[in-house]
Design an enzyme around this catalytic site. Sequence first.
Site, mmCIF file in Angstrom:
data_model
loop_
_atom_site.group_PDB
_atom_site.id
_atom_site.type_symbol
_atom_site.label_atom_id
_atom_site.label_comp_id
_atom_site.label_asym_id
_atom_site.label_seq_id
_atom_site.Cartn_x
_atom_site.Cartn_y
_atom_site.Cartn_z
ATOM 1 N N HIS A 43 8.268 4.458 -2.147
ATOM 2 C CA HIS A 43 7.421 3.899 -2.934
ATOM 3 C C HIS A 43 7.197 4.719 -4.248
ATOM 4 C CE1 HIS A 43 3.312 1.572 -3.137
ATOM 5 N NE2 HIS A 43 3.667 1.852 -4.455
ATOM 6 N N GLU A 73 9.603 -0.043 -2.630
ATOM 7 C CA GLU A 73 8.138 -0.733 -2.666
ATOM 8 C C GLU A 73 7.690 -0.249 -4.063
ATOM 9 O OE1 GLU A 73 6.927 0.067 2.031
ATOM 10 O OE2 GLU A 73 5.933 1.482 0.379
ATOM 11 N N THR A 110 -3.268 5.990 -1.740
ATOM 12 C CA THR A 110 -2.360 5.257 -1.065
ATOM 13 C C THR A 110 -2.397 3.842 -1.016
ATOM 14 O OG1 THR A 110 -0.967 5.317 1.195
ATOM 15 C CG2 THR A 110 -3.538 5.600 1.114
ATOM 16 N N HIS A 201 1.828 1.146 7.549
ATOM 17 C CA HIS A 201 0.755 2.035 7.069
ATOM 18 C C HIS A 201 -0.199 2.615 8.309
ATOM 19 C CE1 HIS A 201 -1.214 3.656 3.451
ATOM 20 N NE2 HIS A 201 -2.212 3.800 4.252
#
Length: 251
Positions: A43, A73, A110, A201
């Site tokens: 990400h 991502e 995050t 996650h």
Amino acid sequence: MTALSVNVNKIAVLRNSRGGNEPDVVRAARTCLQSGAHGITVHPRPDQRHIRTDDVLALAALTLEHEVEFNLEGNPFAPPREGYPGFLALCEQVRPAQATLVPDSDGQLTSDHGFDFERDAERLRPLIAELKSLGCRVSLFVDAGGAGLALAREIGADRIEIYTGPFAQAQASGDARAALAACVDTAREAQTLGLGVNAGHDLSQANLPEFLEAVPQLLEVSIGHALISEALYVGLQRTVHNYLQILSSPQ
């Protein structure tokens, strides 16, 4: 079998804290793939606080070499800036198998929430079309129990990724029933609409078995923070022993 895509962002965090190239993100990703992981996730963020553009290019080459999935991502709305060409531009360069769109802002530590489809659907529609024209499967980050999955399907998404942070937190607190039920309901609704279901996650060895048992037909999990943390403990004993062996050897 549900596929495991290993997120190697945390390797880059450690590297960037010191400078140089150690630990090596590509070497770590290669080790994960050689150990049987089905793919690699990263990400990249505009502030480049962990994964950088050069990492994305190198990891794309690695996953191509190993013939496994590369999952990229990012926030498709974040504008390009120095060192970061923008999410769609990165996808155009490396053509990941999957592009997972996440509505995170620059200031977020995050990713911590899914898309508001009532607000974002029409902004997402042309971006999804562009990504699919590049050959990317498109997954959208969603909250468990959130509304708008029919809109997600209508604007062209192939999959959703259920944000599992609340489930992980509830499971660690001792009662995940409500959070898990929301994940199950979201997965079933998505599948009824023809959307594939991913999850990610704060999934870990401690909570993943319960999640897998409850959530039907889960296609992929993306796991990074917990996996890297757990690997430190598993590997520390062997590493310390190796150093002691070197130190005890005759010079």
